[in-house]
Scaffold this motif. Sequence first.
Motif, PDB file in Angstrom:
ATOM      1  N   TYR A 179      66.079  96.585  36.828  1.00  0.00           N
ATOM      2  CA  TYR A 179      65.870  96.564  38.293  1.00  0.00           C
ATOM      3  C   TYR A 179      66.960  95.728  38.953  1.00  0.00           C
ATOM      4  N   PRO A 180      68.189  96.225  38.949  1.00  0.00           N
ATOM      5  CA  PRO A 180      69.303  95.394  39.446  1.00  0.00           C
ATOM      6  C   PRO A 180      69.199  95.049  40.931  1.00  0.00           C
ATOM      7  N   LEU A 181      68.450  95.832  41.692  1.00  0.00           N
ATOM      8  CA  LEU A 181      68.408  95.586  43.137  1.00  0.00           C
ATOM      9  C   LEU A 181      67.159  94.824  43.593  1.00  0.00           C
ATOM     10  N   ALA A 182      66.305  94.444  42.648  1.00  0.00           N
ATOM     11  CA  ALA A 182      65.027  93.799  43.027  1.00  0.00           C
ATOM     12  C   ALA A 182      65.257  92.390  43.572  1.00  0.00           C
ATOM     13  N   PRO A 183      64.371  91.940  44.496  1.00  0.00           N
ATOM     14  CA  PRO A 183      64.513  90.576  45.024  1.00  0.00           C
ATOM     15  C   PRO A 183      64.353  89.530  43.911  1.00  0.00           C
ATOM     16  N   VAL A 184      65.166  88.490  43.983  1.00  0.00           N
ATOM     17  CA  VAL A 184      65.175  87.457  42.935  1.00  0.00           C
ATOM     18  C   VAL A 184      63.792  86.827  42.753  1.00  0.00           C
ATOM     19  N   GLU A 185      63.093  86.585  43.887  1.00  0.00           N
ATOM     20  CA  GLU A 185      61.781  85.931  43.818  1.00  0.00           C
ATOM     21  C   GLU A 185      60.809  86.753  42.962  1.00  0.00           C
ATOM     22  N   LYS A 186      60.846  88.077  43.151  1.00  0.00           N
ATOM     23  CA  LYS A 186      59.929  88.936  42.402  1.00  0.00           C
ATOM     24  C   LYS A 186      60.306  88.957  40.911  1.00  0.00           C
ATOM     25  N   VAL A 187      61.606  88.990  40.637  1.00  0.00           N
ATOM     26  CA  VAL A 187      62.057  88.977  39.235  1.00  0.00           C
ATOM     27  C   VAL A 187      61.587  87.690  38.561  1.00  0.00           C
ATOM     28  N   GLU A 188      61.736  86.571  39.260  1.00  0.00           N
ATOM     29  CA  GLU A 188      61.353  85.283  38.669  1.00  0.00           C
ATOM     30  C   GLU A 188      59.853  85.237  38.374  1.00  0.00           C
ATOM     31  N   ILE A 189      59.058  85.712  39.331  1.00  0.00           N
ATOM     32  CA  ILE A 189      57.600  85.713  39.127  1.00  0.00           C
ATOM     33  C   ILE A 189      57.257  86.618  37.943  1.00  0.00           C
ATOM     34  N   ALA A 190      57.888  87.792  37.899  1.00  0.00           N
ATOM     35  CA  ALA A 190      57.588  88.751  36.821  1.00  0.00           C
ATOM     36  C   ALA A 190      57.910  88.157  35.453  1.00  0.00           C
ATOM     37  N   GLY A 199      57.009  94.721  28.757  1.00  0.00           N
ATOM     38  CA  GLY A 199      56.181  95.723  29.440  1.00  0.00           C
ATOM     39  C   GLY A 199      55.378  95.106  30.577  1.00  0.00           C
ATOM     40  N   ALA A 200      54.936  93.858  30.389  1.00  0.00           N
ATOM     41  CA  ALA A 200      54.157  93.182  31.437  1.00  0.00           C
ATOM     42  C   ALA A 200      55.064  92.873  32.627  1.00  0.00           C
ATOM     43  N   ALA A 201      56.293  92.443  32.338  1.00  0.00           N
ATOM     44  CA  ALA A 201      57.242  92.147  33.421  1.00  0.00           C
ATOM     45  C   ALA A 201      57.573  93.439  34.190  1.00  0.00           C
ATOM     46  N   PHE A 202      57.795  94.532  33.439  1.00  0.00           N
ATOM     47  CA  PHE A 202      58.124  95.805  34.098  1.00  0.00           C
ATOM     48  C   PHE A 202      56.960  96.276  34.976  1.00  0.00           C
ATOM     49  N   ALA A 203      55.734  96.063  34.485  1.00  0.00           N
ATOM     50  CA  ALA A 203      54.558  96.511  35.247  1.00  0.00           C
ATOM     51  C   ALA A 203      54.493  95.775  36.585  1.00  0.00           C
ATOM     52  N   ILE A 204      54.829  94.479  36.577  1.00  0.00           N
ATOM     53  CA  ILE A 204      54.813  93.726  37.841  1.00  0.00           C
ATOM     54  C   ILE A 204      55.913  94.251  38.764  1.00  0.00           C
ATOM     55  N   MET A 205      57.094  94.518  38.175  1.00  0.00           N
ATOM     56  CA  MET A 205      58.203  95.025  38.987  1.00  0.00           C
ATOM     57  C   MET A 205      57.855  96.369  39.623  1.00  0.00           C
ATOM     58  N   GLU A 206      57.085  97.167  38.895  1.00  0.00           N
ATOM     59  CA  GLU A 206      56.767  98.500  39.409  1.00  0.00           C
ATOM     60  C   GLU A 206      55.513  98.515  40.281  1.00  0.00           C
ATOM     61  N   ASP A 207      54.862  97.384  40.358  1.00  0.00           N
ATOM     62  CA  ASP A 207      53.633  97.296  41.136  1.00  0.00           C
ATOM     63  C   ASP A 207      53.993  97.088  42.605  1.00  0.00           C
ATOM     64  N   GLU A 208      53.954  98.179  43.359  1.00  0.00           N
ATOM     65  CA  GLU A 208      54.383  98.078  44.765  1.00  0.00           C
ATOM     66  C   GLU A 208      53.375  97.307  45.605  1.00  0.00           C
ATOM     67  N   LYS A 212      50.510  92.593  48.521  1.00  0.00           N
ATOM     68  CA  LYS A 212      49.224  92.721  49.194  1.00  0.00           C
ATOM     69  C   LYS A 212      48.121  92.121  48.300  1.00  0.00           C
ATOM     70  N   ARG A 213      48.184  92.473  47.019  1.00  0.00           N
ATOM     71  CA  ARG A 213      47.147  92.025  46.090  1.00  0.00           C
ATOM     72  C   ARG A 213      47.150  90.504  45.939  1.00  0.00           C
ATOM     73  N   THR A 214      48.350  89.937  45.796  1.00  0.00           N
ATOM     74  CA  THR A 214      48.406  88.476  45.627  1.00  0.00           C
ATOM     75  C   THR A 214      47.955  87.787  46.915  1.00  0.00           C
ATOM     76  N   GLY A 215      48.231  88.436  48.076  1.00  0.00           N
ATOM     77  CA  GLY A 215      47.774  87.893  49.354  1.00  0.00           C
ATOM     78  C   GLY A 215      46.251  87.843  49.387  1.00  0.00           C
ATOM     79  N   GLU A 216      45.630  88.945  48.942  1.00  0.00           N
ATOM     80  CA  GLU A 216      44.158  89.031  48.905  1.00  0.00           C
ATOM     81  C   GLU A 216      43.576  87.940  48.016  1.00  0.00           C
ATOM     82  N   VAL A 217      44.177  87.804  46.830  1.00  0.00           N
ATOM     83  CA  VAL A 217      43.671  86.825  45.864  1.00  0.00           C
ATOM     84  C   VAL A 217      43.810  85.415  46.431  1.00  0.00           C
TER      85      VAL A 217
END
Length: 329
Positions: A179-190, A199-208, A212-217
């Motif tokens: 995911y070369p174009l992904a925001p750094v913050e999301k990559v770091e969290i993943a 696979g777990a990191a990729f799943a977070i990257m692909e989780d659009e 919203k979900r983390t906001g809810e939590v």
Amino acid sequence: MGFEKIKGQEKNVKIIKEALLKGSMGHAVLLEGPTGSGKTTLGFLIAQALNCITGSGDPCDTCLSCKKIEKRVFPDLEFVEPKERWIKLEQIRGAKKNFLLYNQEGKYRIFFIKEAHCLTREAAASLLKIMEEPTEKMKFILTTPAPFRLPATILSRCSRVKTHRLSPELTGKLVKERYPLAPVEKVEIAVRLSGGIPGAAFAIMEDEAWEKRTGEVKEFGTSMVKGNISEAEIMEAAGKWAEREDVLNLLQWLMIFFRDGLLMKAGCRDELLVDHRHLSLWEKCPVVVSALEDCVNIIKDTIKTITTTNANIQLAVENMFLQIKGRLC
Ligand SMILES: [Zn+2]
């Protein structure tokens, strides 16, 4: 590419390649390790290597067998995976019918069972019957994150290979490559969250929906911490969470929410926190470390119960919320 596709599992790959070259690979291989650690990819590479026309111990990726196995259209491959959490007897029976035919075009017939711990007792017994008397041309490839849930009679017939976690550096490298174009913050969290499971990191990257979900939590967790949520509201939330397909994902984020709080209260450095967006809440809140530690453990136990047993999800979530509320007040 062949086995090079698998990163960070060099030792396993070496053992597998040697067995393939010597022809000493047993009739059944069990690939065990955390979900997302590459078991399925490795299993398909083994199926390819067994049938590759080069016979080099490494899939060539270009012969007809390699290509058909990659697309899962190889006539000598039976691939079975859980449907609605289980692998049922009908599925195994159906796959066995084809599998027991003569080889159609491969060197070996492959019976591939993904998430083998999901076999029902009847399905496992039916599978065992052909595993007990395999012909020279039959190979069984099973994957599971929970080998302890497989019958001993099946385990004893398998050569076991354990896939393991990668370093944060290697996980980060793989995520950035994909995911070369992904925001750094999301990559770091993943990467922090993946625990070395690509696979777990990729799943977070692909989780659009992750924002919203983390906001809810966060909103729900904050109300719990501040104590401004009633028991009735908690039960209602439990019902809603339990019905959602992403319930495990919600629980994982809730665990991270409390874990970040625990780390902050225990005086750990910022860089250990997964989600820095929670910082201001925890700075102001008076909850003690031991309570937060309990909350993390309660959520961890609930996730384990849901993923490894047949527990009622709603009851498990309700019970978890009430326990958390009890620790926080
Ligand atoms: Zn090939």
